[in-house]
Design an enzyme around this catalytic site. Structure first.
Site, PDB file in Angstrom:
ATOM      1  N   MET A  44      34.449  35.919 -14.518  1.00  0.00           N
ATOM      2  CA  MET A  44      35.080  37.060 -13.856  1.00  0.00           C
ATOM      3  C   MET A  44      36.447  36.688 -13.272  1.00  0.00           C
ATOM      4  O   MET A  44      36.807  35.505 -13.203  1.00  0.00           O
ATOM      5  CB  MET A  44      34.154  37.582 -12.757  1.00  0.00           C
ATOM      6  N   HIS A  45      37.192  37.710 -12.887  1.00  0.00           N
ATOM      7  CA  HIS A  45      38.420  37.606 -12.082  1.00  0.00           C
ATOM      8  C   HIS A  45      39.660  37.127 -12.831  1.00  0.00           C
ATOM      9  O   HIS A  45      40.756  37.179 -12.280  1.00  0.00           O
ATOM     10  CB  HIS A  45      38.228  36.673 -10.868  1.00  0.00           C
ATOM     11  N   ASP A  78      29.708  37.740 -15.876  1.00  0.00           N
ATOM     12  CA  ASP A  78      28.628  36.782 -16.150  1.00  0.00           C
ATOM     13  C   ASP A  78      27.487  36.843 -15.145  1.00  0.00           C
ATOM     14  O   ASP A  78      26.329  36.632 -15.508  1.00  0.00           O
ATOM     15  CB  ASP A  78      29.179  35.363 -16.279  1.00  0.00           C
TER      16      ASP A  78
END
Length: 488
Positions: free
Chosen positions: A79-80, A236
């Protein structure tokens, strides 16, 4: 057949399952992380795509008939990560990753403009999130910032390569700070606070929605049918929850992957940014979760093994277990990549405390394993303060391969933990389940079933008592050093 792809930090994993969720083939393609400056963490998006092609090519070699029968593809990913595309839809620079710590000042600037952001975004403003990275880019790389046409998350760059569609789903969008978690829509004020416009962000869908179909050239490459759909997928953490059936209120797990998480599903949006928890939209409609996020997990064990020149981690763990009769004489702060819960300190770093001339490598590795366990206990206390509990969390991820480590964590927590069958399948398996939901529209409860419990590991209460003073010292050492981690 259903194909799940997980764009991890250390590898892209592809996994093929049948109608009964039996794994028919799986493949990994390794990735490397670049750290061009202290506290920076980057990867080239084209490396993700190259690794994805290699992984699916491998599946095709392993089981060509199953690949040919594949009906849908699901996506998961780290992520991110700020993946920036220009007017030609090519990456403008390496993606800035989840464990990058450069945007600390920008977090404070964002909070000053939007003091209620944590309540709407479900998490305190942290440098690893996507939004502060864009503020940093605007200040430090204005030429790049000015050329941004589209911002994608890692798995969604792979979606674009697979189908040409620019979309993301709720659980991954949650980690940008631009999503209003309650309404599950983009937060226009947060987008504008970063100097961006709504048309630079992808279309929002649910994880079990269809976003497009596989490009014809790729279908030909893998001898697939011409109507293979691509599902929304998930970040995830959320796909890990889908994979182990953590979809009902109170369901949860501990992930021991590159990073670590304690994840608990929720039936409502329950923001607790003051506890440094992540309260995010789940990858299925009308579901959310709370999560304590640790930036370090099994990566600490790999780091220690590499440092010691030990290629066989299983053998190393066996050696450590053979001499383990009490808590380690030394302590390890496992903050190699900074920390989120409970410290929100991207500059924190790993520390060994108490080394002596008689310290051997097994003692050091035991301290590393215990340090991750202590960090999990520290983070779990924030979930408890928020009123969030999970009676019997399972353990998933690469670290779940070690029964010894799971027993140690159970001893440190003083709580039983479950070992699931197939616990190391991880987010790619959850992504495959999401794509089945997208294709068949079956009820979530019928597809996202919990795996069989292989074993319930009860804590050794004598060892739990022995860990109490060690954990207290672990906390005191961090408190004593926290100011020292700040860069000069």
């Amino acid at each position: 057949m259903y194909l799940g792809i997980d764009v991890g930090t250390s590898a892209v994993k592809a996994l093929l399952i049948d109608e009964n969720s039996v794994t028919l083939a799986e493949a990994d393609a390794p990735l490397r992380v670049s750290s061009p400056k202290p506290f920076w963490s980057e990867q080239n998006p084209t490396d993700w795509w190259d690794a994805t092609l290699r992984a699916i090519d491998d599946l095709h070699r392993q089981n060509p008939s199953a690949i040919a029968a594949t009906r849908a593809i699901g996506l998961s990913g780290q992520m991110h990560g700020a993946t920036l595309l220009g007017a030609d839809d090519k990456p403008l620079r390496p993606a800035i990753l989840w464990n990058d710590g450069r945007a600390t000042r920008e977090c404070a600037e964002l909070d000053a403009v939007l003091p209620d952001l944590g309540q709407r975004a479900g998490v305190a403003t942290m440098s690893g999130m996507t939004a502060p990275k864009l503020i940093w880019l605007q200040k430090h790389e204005p030429d790049v910032f000015a050329k941004i046409k589209t911002i994608l998350l890692p798995k969604d760059y792979i979606r674009f390569c697979l189908s040409g569609d620019k979309a993301t789903e709720m659980s991954d969008a949650a980690g940008t700070l631009w999503l209003d978690e309650q309404s599950r829509s983009w937060n226009q004020s947060a987008i504008e606070a970063c100097g961006l416009s709504r048309d630079q962000l992808p279309h929002l869908v649910e994880g079990s929605d269809v976003t497009g179909t596989l490009r014809a050239t790729l279908a030909d490459r893998w001898d697939m049918r011409d109507d293979v759909i691509i599902a929304g997928g998930g970040g995830d953490a959320a796909t890990g929850g889908i994979g182990v059936g953590a979809v009902s209120h109170g369901d949860g797990f501990i992930s021991l992957g590159t990073s670590s998480q304690i994840f608990v599903a929720s039936d409502k949006y329950r923001p607790k940014p003051e506890e440094l928890l992540h309260s995010f939209a789940h990858a299925i409609p009308d579901h959310w979760f709370q999560m304590a996020v640790l930036l370090n997990g099994a990566s600490c064990l790999k780091w220690a093994a590499d440092l010691l020149g030990e290629a066989d981690i299983s053998a190393l763990l066996n050696q450590v277990e053979a001499q383990h009769d009490a808590p380690s004489d030394i302590l390890f702060l496992p903050y190699l990549n900074g920390e989120r819960t409970p410290h929100n300190n991207p500059h924190a770093r790993g520390v060994f405390f108490g080394l002596g001339s008689d310290t051997d490598r097994e003692t050091m590795v035991q301290a590393v394993l215990e340090g991750v366990g202590f960090a999990l206990r520290d983070a779990k206390s924030r979930l408890h303060k928020a009123g969030t509990r999970c009676d019997l969390p399972g353990v998933i991820g690469g670290g779940a391969r070690s029964r010894y480590w799971i027993q140690m964590i159970a001893d440190i927590l003083g709580k039983p933990l479950a070992r699931y069958e197939g616990a190391t399948k991880g987010p790619a398996f959850g992504a495959a389940r999401l794509t089945r939901l997208a294709l068949t529209k079956e009820p979530v409860a019928d597809v996202c079933v919990k795996p069989a419990i292989e074993e319930v590991i009860e804590p050794d209460l004598t060892r739990h008592d022995a860990y109490q003073p060690r954990f207290a010292k672990f906390q005191r050492i961090y408190a004593a050093l926290s100011d020292e981690f700040t860069p000069d």
